[in-house]
Enzyme design. Structure first.
Site, PDB file in Angstrom:
ATOM      1  N   CYS A   2      63.869  54.341  39.357  1.00  0.00           N
ATOM      2  CA  CYS A   2      63.960  52.936  38.996  1.00  0.00           C
ATOM      3  C   CYS A   2      64.059  52.080  40.249  1.00  0.00           C
ATOM      4  O   CYS A   2      64.104  52.576  41.368  1.00  0.00           O
ATOM      5  CB  CYS A   2      65.189  52.692  38.123  1.00  0.00           C
ATOM      6  SG  CYS A   2      65.263  53.744  36.664  1.00  0.00           S
ATOM      7  N   ALA A  52      60.806  55.554  33.299  1.00  0.00           N
ATOM      8  CA  ALA A  52      61.411  56.541  32.405  1.00  0.00           C
ATOM      9  C   ALA A  52      60.871  57.931  32.707  1.00  0.00           C
ATOM     10  O   ALA A  52      59.669  58.183  32.575  1.00  0.00           O
ATOM     11  CB  ALA A  52      61.142  56.165  30.953  1.00  0.00           C
TER      12      ALA A  52
END
Length: 604
Positions: A2, A52
């Protein structure tokens, strides 16, 4: 994987600063294209853009634990399964399947002692709602980036400088020291090129409270006596690699390997294949193999060895073929400068890597790389050349910069003010003072321990940052098995005589993986990441800089030497000129893009 961003300010009510916090977070959209989130507290704003990879449905961030603490997280913790079981035995209950919640609940259980327990690549921030404190932690090797900007009563932070620079409190100002760091090629860490903006060093954590900030180092390489014999050492390296690659294959999305046909990536690909089917990707240039010309650093093209390994292990292989006209595309240069938050001078090494990752991202979300094996095991040519080992400076600078400097294209008075020789010498002295020695070493072993430490703490972080920025700019997570701290610690303390026991580079790694590979790959000499040999690429650089020089409003012109520009851009070539001439062209073009797009204020 992320991108994270945040703001802590004990003098402001940050619930009124949603627009600025969102703007900071949005700069990380390239690192996290799948989801976004923002947590606003009176004195803390935590943002996250998510890629993800594990627990695709359940891993939304920032993640909160019962009003006790909130985390925004980037990275992968490879031992999260064991930690989850340990925490569950202590009464913790989990709502998700991923590692983010394990890290959050690990903090609730162990506080900042959590840093000593996790194995992986990570950079995260935890806001302790009970203590009203922020904790920033970065992984031991610096695989994932993390920057911070101290405020009078708080801090700004982010995975990349652009997240921080999106806040009006952090203007993009660059002075002489910033330009020195920009041009020093890994000789000095811990500071960004931007004034007031710091890089959290690898293996460190930072606490921020009303009382100020506290920086603490939780991990460093230590000097330990190596007592294993050669057979046991080779066996230990292999056992570690088996475990590391197996752990790093955990993913809920498509995963692949980066394959160059060299020893490092071939071992990673072969080990990955023992766990199941695997895809592999390689970079190649149009006409490169057919028109290849050997030089002092590269004796053969990669393509035959890539094919040999892919056929040997049965990977599903794809070559990504790049053309010189693509490498010279101004839009590509702008994308790379944006990914770096700064100009560079290694040119197509960056752009080709960006293009490779962009193409791979169409097929996979996660890739395993052979990066760092050369630093860990001693693979570069300059490890084995006495004149470079004893040059009295960083060996890679002695090797790469021996012909010309990229700064040759800069204004001569600016170069004098920069005084890079003194800057580099000071950085070198500081780096040597950090080396942990072991009693009883002879002069040769002592010096090679210094050389290895310099690479692991100064050169490797630069390469890891490049790989992270180029990959995350297209939303690809790249994992680096050779950076597992257990392997790094073990091999670092192995004597140099054992690392070169067969008279070659990377002897331990070669022996540890020999049974996995075809014999020609086992015997293959170290070759660097390829650069294009097409003269059309350099001609395109010349033409681009001529165009910049003709624009009287080009912001880079005051930084350049007009005579050097004329010399570098004159005519065309029927063969490539020196690498450093090309580096000067690249530097000038990148500087112009950077100054144009970032609104940088230079104080030089």
């Amino acid at each position: 994987m992320c991108g994270i961003a945040g703001w802590v300010d004990f003098d402001r009510d940050l619930t009124t600063e949603r627009a600025t916090a969102l703007a900071m977070t949005e700069t990380m959209s390239c690192r996290g294209p799948d989801d976004q989130g923002l947590h606003l507290d009176r004195h803390a704003a935590l943002g996250n853009r998510r890629l993800a990879v594990i627990d695709v449905e359940g891993g939304h961030m920032p993640m909160e634990a019962e009003g006790l603490a909130v985390i925004t997280y980037s990275g992968e913790v490879y031992n999260f399964g064991e930690l989850r079981a340990e925490l569950a035995a202590k009464g913790h209950r989990f709502r998700t399947r991923g590692d983010t919640e394990v890290v959050l609940r690990g903090y609730l259980e162990w506080g900042e002692g959590l840093a000593d327990r996790i194995n992986g690549m990570y950079a995260f921030a935890i806001w302790d709602e009970r203590e009203q404190e922020l904790l920033l932690i970065r992984d031991r090797m610096g695989i994932k980036p993390l920057f911070y900007y101290p405020l009078p009563n708080g801090v700004l932070f982010g995975s990349e400088p652009k997240a921080i620079l999106a806040n009006p409190l952090a203007p993009p100002v660059v002075g002489l020291d910033g330009l020195r760091r920009l041009l020093s090629l890994g000789s000095l860490r811990q500071r960004s090129i931007y004034k007031g903006l710091f890089e959290l060093p690898p293996g460190h954590l930072l606490r921020v409270s009303r009382h100020g900030t506290r920086l603490r180092r939780y991990w460093a390489l230590e000097g330990r006596e190596h007592t294993d014999d050669l057979d046991m050492t080779v066996g230990t390296v292999r056992e570690l690699l088996d475990d590391i690659v197996g752990r790093q294959l955990v993913s809920d999305v498509p995963i692949c390997t980066l394959l160059s046909g060299g020893l490092d990536s071939s071992i990673v690909t072969a080990l990955a294949r023992t766990h199941g089917p695997i895809r592999s990707f390689a970079v190649d240039y149009a006409g490169y193999a057919e028109n290849f010309q050997a030089d002092e650093t590269r004796g053969d093209p990669d393509r035959p060895f890539v094919r040999m390994l892919a056929d040997h292990v049965g990977s599903e292989h794809t070559d990504i073929v790049l053309g010189p006209e693509e490498l010279a595309d101004p839009k590509l240069r702008a994308a790379v400068v944006r990914a770096w938050d700064a100009p560079g001078f290694v040119g197509d090494l960056n752009t080709s890597l960006y293009m490779l990752f962009r193409a791979i991202r169409e097929h996979s979300t996660v890739a395993l790389s052979g990066e760092s094996a050369d630093e860990v095991f001693g693979g570069y040519a300059w490890f084995h050349l006495p004149e470079m080992v004893n040059a009295g400076t960083f060996p890679w600078l002695a090797m790469v910069m021996r012909e010309q400097q990229p700064t040759d294209i800069l204004d001569k008075s600016l170069v004098r003010r920069l005084d890079l020789d003194d800057f580099t010498a000071d950085g070198y002295r500081t780096a040597l003072a950090e080396v942990p020695h072991v009693d009883g070493q002879d002069a040769r072993e002592r010096r090679m321990r210094e050389i290895c430490h310099l690479h692991l703490t100064r050169f490797l972080p630069y390469l890891l940052d490049r790989k992270d920025r180029m990959s995350m700019a297209v939303g690809l997570e790249v994992r680096v098995p050779f950076c597992d701290h257990r392997l790094v610690e073990y091999v670092f303390n192995t004597p140099w005589s054992m690392k070169t026991f067969d008279g070659r580079e990377k002897s331990l790694l070669r022996a540890a993986g020999a049974d996995l590979l075809p014999e020609p790959i086992v015997r293959r000499v170290k070759a660097p990441y390829p650069v294009t040999q097409d003269v059309g690429y350099e001609d395109a650089l010349r033409a681009a800089l001529r165009e910049v020089a003709a624009d009287r409003n080009a912001p880079v012109l005051p930084l350049l030497d007009p005579e050097a520009v004329r010399a570098a851009t004159s005519g065309s070539s029927d063969k490539m000129t020196t690498t450093m001439t090309r580096y000067g062209l690249e530097l000038a073009l990148d500087l112009n893009v950077w100054l144009t797009s970032y609104g940088v204020r230079l104080e030089v």
